[in-house]
Design an enzyme around this catalytic site. Structure first.
Site, PDB file in Angstrom:
ATOM      1  N   GLY A 178       3.602   1.888  -4.115  1.00 39.98           N
ATOM      2  CA  GLY A 178       2.360   1.343  -3.543  1.00 39.98           C
ATOM      3  C   GLY A 178       1.358   2.449  -3.252  1.00 39.98           C
ATOM      4  N   SER A 223      -1.178   3.072  -4.760  1.00 38.69           N
ATOM      5  CA  SER A 223      -2.537   2.607  -5.051  1.00 38.69           C
ATOM      6  C   SER A 223      -3.159   1.842  -3.882  1.00 38.69           C
ATOM      7  CB  SER A 223      -2.485   1.687  -6.276  1.00 38.69           C
ATOM      8  OG  SER A 223      -1.481   0.696  -6.078  1.00 38.69           O
ATOM      9  N   VAL A 276       8.181  -2.573  -7.658  1.00 38.71           N
ATOM     10  CA  VAL A 276       9.484  -2.321  -7.035  1.00 38.71           C
ATOM     11  C   VAL A 276      10.449  -3.503  -7.165  1.00 38.71           C
ATOM     12  CG1 VAL A 276       8.621  -0.570  -5.437  1.00 38.71           C
ATOM     13  CG2 VAL A 276       8.676  -2.962  -4.704  1.00 38.71           C
ATOM     14  N   ASN A 335       6.656   2.683   0.331  1.00 44.44           N
ATOM     15  CA  ASN A 335       5.465   2.210   1.045  1.00 44.44           C
ATOM     16  C   ASN A 335       4.984   0.846   0.534  1.00 44.44           C
ATOM     17  OD1 ASN A 335       2.648   2.536   2.349  1.00 44.44           O
ATOM     18  ND2 ASN A 335       2.197   2.444   0.167  1.00 44.44           N
ATOM     19  N   SER A 364       6.958  -1.463   9.990  1.00 46.15           N
ATOM     20  CA  SER A 364       5.792  -1.990  10.708  1.00 46.15           C
ATOM     21  C   SER A 364       6.198  -2.219  12.161  1.00 46.15           C
ATOM     22  CB  SER A 364       5.388  -3.326  10.083  1.00 46.15           C
ATOM     23  OG  SER A 364       4.596  -4.076  10.979  1.00 46.15           O
ATOM     24  N   TYR A 369       7.686 -11.498   6.925  1.00 48.61           N
ATOM     25  CA  TYR A 369       7.256 -10.098   6.887  1.00 48.61           C
ATOM     26  C   TYR A 369       8.012  -9.305   7.957  1.00 48.61           C
ATOM     27  CZ  TYR A 369       4.037  -6.087   7.223  1.00 48.61           C
ATOM     28  OH  TYR A 369       3.498  -4.819   7.247  1.00 48.61           O
ATOM     29  N   ALA A 424      10.841  -9.959   9.357  1.00 51.61           N
ATOM     30  CA  ALA A 424      12.268  -9.842   9.006  1.00 51.61           C
ATOM     31  C   ALA A 424      12.473  -8.750   7.952  1.00 51.61           C
ATOM     32  CB  ALA A 424      12.782 -11.181   8.481  1.00 51.61           C
ATOM     33  N   LYS A 441      10.597  -6.136   7.441  1.00 48.56           N
ATOM     34  CA  LYS A 441      10.328  -4.817   8.016  1.00 48.56           C
ATOM     35  C   LYS A 441      11.412  -4.411   9.018  1.00 48.56           C
ATOM     36  CE  LYS A 441       6.562  -3.845   5.756  1.00 48.56           C
ATOM     37  NZ  LYS A 441       6.479  -2.689   4.871  1.00 48.56           N
ATOM     38  N   ILE A 454      -3.518  -0.882  10.931  1.00 46.65           N
ATOM     39  CA  ILE A 454      -4.206   0.162  10.160  1.00 46.65           C
ATOM     40  C   ILE A 454      -5.263  -0.500   9.269  1.00 46.65           C
ATOM     41  CG2 ILE A 454      -3.876   2.125   8.579  1.00 46.65           C
ATOM     42  CD1 ILE A 454      -2.159   2.384  11.161  1.00 46.65           C
TER      43      ILE A 454
HETATM   44  P1  NAP Z   1      -2.444  -2.496   0.780  1.00 50.42           P
HETATM   45  O1  NAP Z   1      -3.661  -1.665   0.866  1.00 50.42           O
HETATM   46  O2  NAP Z   1      -2.553  -3.961   0.603  1.00 50.42           O
HETATM   47  O3  NAP Z   1      -1.489  -1.865  -0.346  1.00 50.42           O
HETATM   48  C1  NAP Z   1      -0.309  -2.506  -0.733  1.00 50.42           C
HETATM   49  C2  NAP Z   1       0.314  -1.689  -1.823  1.00 50.42           C
HETATM   50  O4  NAP Z   1       1.553  -2.303  -2.193  1.00 50.42           O
HETATM   51  C3  NAP Z   1      -0.545  -1.605  -3.073  1.00 50.42           C
HETATM   52  O5  NAP Z   1      -0.510  -0.300  -3.584  1.00 50.42           O
HETATM   53  C4  NAP Z   1       0.146  -2.546  -4.049  1.00 50.42           C
HETATM   54  O6  NAP Z   1       0.049  -2.109  -5.411  1.00 50.42           O
HETATM   55  C5  NAP Z   1       1.583  -2.365  -3.607  1.00 50.42           C
HETATM   56  N1  NAP Z   1       2.423  -3.463  -4.070  1.00 50.42           N
HETATM   57  C6  NAP Z   1       2.311  -4.785  -3.885  1.00 50.42           C
HETATM   58  N2  NAP Z   1       3.287  -5.443  -4.534  1.00 50.42           N
HETATM   59  C7  NAP Z   1       4.029  -4.494  -5.164  1.00 50.42           C
HETATM   60  C8  NAP Z   1       5.171  -4.505  -5.999  1.00 50.42           C
HETATM   61  N3  NAP Z   1       5.781  -5.661  -6.371  1.00 50.42           N
HETATM   62  N4  NAP Z   1       5.661  -3.331  -6.449  1.00 50.42           N
HETATM   63  C9  NAP Z   1       5.071  -2.174  -6.120  1.00 50.42           C
HETATM   64  N5  NAP Z   1       3.963  -2.082  -5.364  1.00 50.42           N
HETATM   65  C10 NAP Z   1       3.468  -3.236  -4.885  1.00 50.42           C
HETATM   66  O7  NAP Z   1      -1.551  -2.334   2.114  1.00 50.42           O
HETATM   67  P2  NAP Z   1      -1.384  -1.115   3.106  1.00 50.42           P
HETATM   68  O8  NAP Z   1      -2.025  -1.495   4.377  1.00 50.42           O
HETATM   69  O9  NAP Z   1      -1.728   0.160   2.461  1.00 50.42           O
HETATM   70  O10 NAP Z   1       0.215  -1.204   3.339  1.00 50.42           O
HETATM   71  C11 NAP Z   1       1.116  -0.221   2.873  1.00 50.42           C
HETATM   72  C12 NAP Z   1       2.440  -0.412   3.611  1.00 50.42           C
HETATM   73  O11 NAP Z   1       2.228  -0.259   5.015  1.00 50.42           O
HETATM   74  C13 NAP Z   1       3.032  -1.805   3.416  1.00 50.42           C
HETATM   75  O12 NAP Z   1       4.421  -1.705   3.285  1.00 50.42           O
HETATM   76  C14 NAP Z   1       2.681  -2.508   4.709  1.00 50.42           C
HETATM   77  O13 NAP Z   1       3.582  -3.526   5.018  1.00 50.42           O
HETATM   78  C15 NAP Z   1       2.769  -1.360   5.690  1.00 50.42           C
HETATM   79  N6  NAP Z   1       2.016  -1.609   6.918  1.00 50.42           N
HETATM   80  C16 NAP Z   1       0.667  -1.777   6.907  1.00 50.42           C
HETATM   81  C17 NAP Z   1       0.004  -2.000   8.099  1.00 50.42           C
HETATM   82  C18 NAP Z   1      -1.479  -2.196   8.164  1.00 50.42           C
HETATM   83  O14 NAP Z   1      -1.972  -2.554   9.249  1.00 50.42           O
HETATM   84  N7  NAP Z   1      -2.225  -1.978   7.096  1.00 50.42           N
HETATM   85  C19 NAP Z   1       0.722  -2.080   9.307  1.00 50.42           C
HETATM   86  C20 NAP Z   1       2.095  -1.900   9.267  1.00 50.42           C
HETATM   87  C21 NAP Z   1       2.730  -1.654   8.072  1.00 50.42           C
HETATM   88  P3  NAP Z   1      -1.077  -2.657  -6.452  1.00 50.42           P
HETATM   89  O15 NAP Z   1      -2.371  -2.711  -5.698  1.00 50.42           O
HETATM   90  O16 NAP Z   1      -1.049  -1.619  -7.522  1.00 50.42           O
HETATM   91  O17 NAP Z   1      -0.612  -3.983  -6.912  1.00 50.42           O
END
Ligand code: NAP
Length: 280
Positions: free
Chosen positions: A54, A56, A101, A123, A175, A188, A190, A192, A221
């Site tokens: 992830g 990207s 993944v 990630n 998370s 989600y 569960a 995490k 975030i």
């Molecule tokens: P995001 O901007 O929506 O990015 C999600 C990423 O996951 C993208 O790069 C996407 O890739 C990738 N992804 C989705 N399905 C996938 C798959 N089947 N295989 C591989 N990659 C996949 O989200 P983010 O906020 O950066 O979140 C990143 C991590 O942090 C996540 O695990 C999220 O649960 C965790 N998190 C985020 C927050 C928050 O507030 N933002 C809080 C707690 C935890 P493509 O775009 O290339 O499809």
């Protein structure tokens, strides 16, 4: 063998390998090009390698840039956002790799391409906001397969080489909802929480092999994942954050870089919360 002899031997092996590569590619190169290639080759040879799933996404992108600053050769994993991943890879001097993944083929192909992985950052993640009963079994399974099973499978395929080398590091992005649970994000939460359990158990299992496994648990975030919230909703959420501001992807990236670094050499099986004080 003294240092000079060792270095000479290394250079001889490197040149031989490089010549083999050139030969295999049927390339004919001049001396200047060859010396440039040797420099590049040697630079790459000594770099630590990191795979960021992830890469990207909002947090993943910040992690890729941060790890590149730390001297890693970074494989920016993407699922759909190839263009963005390629831009990040070009700017960080690494490579963009297709890494869905939920596909064992993708995971295998990336681990074979990288060969040696020093750091795996799990990630990639998806979220869905709805009542538990409103989420279909198929959607629920897909959240688990990406957020939890995908991370486990990446570790499953990249660990054997780490174990052989008795060195390596894994950082899982969980998370705060994995720590305390969130209404309307039950699947989600569960997935995490599962990542936290996975981190702790795996950390114990591979610690004797010199491998550390830790978790970062971000709070709120500002990334694409939260773009669904209206201005009014965001204001309500912000009011609940003791530090009074939303987290930035770089806050999570700094935590990942710390856990991957030598400064965390005695830290394993831990959950590092990056949440502005929401969960303490
Ligand atoms: P995001 O901007 O929506 O990015 C999600 C990423 O996951 C993208 O790069 C996407 O890739 C990738 N992804 C989705 N399905 C996938 C798959 N089947 N295989 C591989 N990659 C996949 O989200 P983010 O906020 O950066 O979140 C990143 C991590 O942090 C996540 O695990 C999220 O649960 C965790 N998190 C985020 C927050 C928050 O507030 N933002 C809080 C707690 C935890 P493509 O775009 O290339 O499809």
């Amino acid at each position: 063998m003294n240092v000079e002899k060792l270095l000479n031997k290394f250079i001889a092996v490197s040149v031989a390998n490089l010549e083999l590569i050139c030969y295999n590619n049927s390339q004919s190169v001049g001396f200047t090009e060859l010396s440039v290639d040797i420099n590049l080759y040697m630079e790459r040879f000594f770099m630590k390698k990191a795979v960021v799933t992830g890469g990207s996404g909002g947090i993943g992108e910040a992690v890729c840039y941060r790890l590149a600053e730390e001297g890693y050769y970074v494989y920016t994993g993407f699922c759909c956002s190839e263009g963005k991943a390629k831009k990040i890879a070009a700017e960080t001097g690494g490579e963009a790799v297709k890494l869905d993944v939920s596909s064992m083929e993708d995971i295998l192909s990336v681990s074979e391409k990288a060969g040696t992985v020093d750091l795996l950052v799990n990630n990639a993640g998806v979220s869905e906001i709805d009542l538990f009963t409103g989420i279909s079994e198929i959607k629920s399974r897909s959240i688990m397969e990406i957020n939890l099973v995908g991370a486990m499978n990446c570790a499953r395929l990249m660990l054997p080489d780490m174990i052989r080398r008795k060195s390596g590091c894994i950082v899982n992005i969980s998370s705060m909802w994995g720590q305390i649970g969130a209404s309307c994000e039950v699947d989600y939460s569960a997935s995490k929480a599962g990542l936290i359990g996975f981190t702790k158990a795996l950390a114990k299992e591979v610690a004797p092999s010199g491998i550390r496994v830790n978790c970062v648990a971000p709070g709120f975030i500002m990334t694409e994942m939260n773009s669904r919230f209206s201005e009014d909703e965001l204001e309500l959420i912000r009011a609940d954050i003791p530090l009074g501001i939303f987290g930035k992807p770089c806050h999570v990236a700094d935590a990942v870089a710390f856990l991957a670094s030598g400064r965390a050499e005695y830290i394993t099986g831990q959950v590092l919360a990056v949440n502005g004080g929401i969960v303490v």
